[in-house]
Design a protein around this motif. Structure first.
Motif, PDB file in Angstrom:
ATOM      1  N   ASN A 102      12.017   1.358 -24.897  1.00  0.00           N
ATOM      2  CA  ASN A 102      12.019   1.122 -23.460  1.00  0.00           C
ATOM      3  C   ASN A 102      10.996   0.078 -23.027  1.00  0.00           C
ATOM      4  O   ASN A 102       9.851   0.107 -23.474  1.00  0.00           O
ATOM      5  N   MET A 119       8.420  -0.934 -20.397  1.00  0.00           N
ATOM      6  CA  MET A 119       7.593  -0.087 -19.534  1.00  0.00           C
ATOM      7  C   MET A 119       6.883  -0.929 -18.483  1.00  0.00           C
ATOM      8  O   MET A 119       6.632  -2.130 -18.692  1.00  0.00           O
ATOM      9  N   SER A 141       4.866  -5.521 -16.381  1.00  0.00           N
ATOM     10  CA  SER A 141       5.829  -4.894 -17.275  1.00  0.00           C
ATOM     11  C   SER A 141       5.643  -5.436 -18.687  1.00  0.00           C
ATOM     12  O   SER A 141       5.120  -6.551 -18.875  1.00  0.00           O
ATOM     13  N   ARG A 174       0.687  -1.876 -24.861  1.00  0.00           N
ATOM     14  CA  ARG A 174       1.309  -0.617 -25.240  1.00  0.00           C
ATOM     15  C   ARG A 174       1.008  -0.304 -26.691  1.00  0.00           C
ATOM     16  O   ARG A 174       0.775  -1.205 -27.504  1.00  0.00           O
ATOM     17  N   CYS A 205       2.984   4.660 -13.980  1.00  0.00           N
ATOM     18  CA  CYS A 205       3.725   3.978 -15.031  1.00  0.00           C
ATOM     19  C   CYS A 205       5.122   4.588 -15.095  1.00  0.00           C
ATOM     20  O   CYS A 205       5.346   5.728 -14.699  1.00  0.00           O
ATOM     21  N   ASN A 206       6.075   3.809 -15.586  1.00  0.00           N
ATOM     22  CA  ASN A 206       7.440   4.282 -15.755  1.00  0.00           C
ATOM     23  C   ASN A 206       8.204   3.209 -16.525  1.00  0.00           C
ATOM     24  O   ASN A 206       7.723   2.075 -16.683  1.00  0.00           O
ATOM     25  N   ARG A 207       9.366   3.544 -16.981  1.00  0.00           N
ATOM     26  CA  ARG A 207      10.163   2.516 -17.609  1.00  0.00           C
ATOM     27  C   ARG A 207      10.744   1.625 -16.527  1.00  0.00           C
ATOM     28  O   ARG A 207      10.889   2.044 -15.376  1.00  0.00           O
TER      29      ARG A 207
END
Length: 114
Positions: free
Chosen positions: A32, A34, A50, A71, A95-97
């Motif tokens: 993914n 992120m 991102s 990451r 945070c999130n995808r």
């Protein structure tokens, strides 16, 4: 069930730095893209940085040159190094995808003030 836990926020003076961390559990994290998002009082949530699964990063104009996203796929962690902080960076950071976000975590509050 994916769980997102953000940490590392706090109160910092203008020009200071913070490093945010996001622990992502329960997902095939490595596939993914992120992102780090923020939401200031009275404003919509916005994507500020991102990172692709391969490590390529993109930044919003307001944070370019000051923030760095990274990451660790093995640890399922996403980080946001924030330097030269400004009062307008004050917000709750999440945070999130990037595509089809999961349920949002609680976020971490960043306050930039003298």
């Amino acid at each position: 069930q994916v769980q997102l836990v953000e940490s590392g926020g706090g109160l910092v003076q203008p020009g200071g730095s913070l490093r945010l961390s996001c622990d992502v559990s329960g997902s095939i994290f490595s596939i993914n893209a992120m992102g780090w998002y923020r939401q200031a009082p009275g404003k919509e949530r916005e994507l500020v940085a991102s990172i692709s699964r391969g490590g390529s990063s993109n930044y919003g104009d307001s944070v370019k040159g000051r923030f760095t996203i990274s990451r660790d796929n093995a640890k399922k962690m996403v980080y946001l190094q924030m330097n030269s902080l400004k009062p307008e960076d004050t917000a709750v950071y999440y945070c999130n995808r990037v595509s089809l976000p999961w349920a949002w975590g609680q976020g971490t509050q960043v306050t930039v003030s003298s």
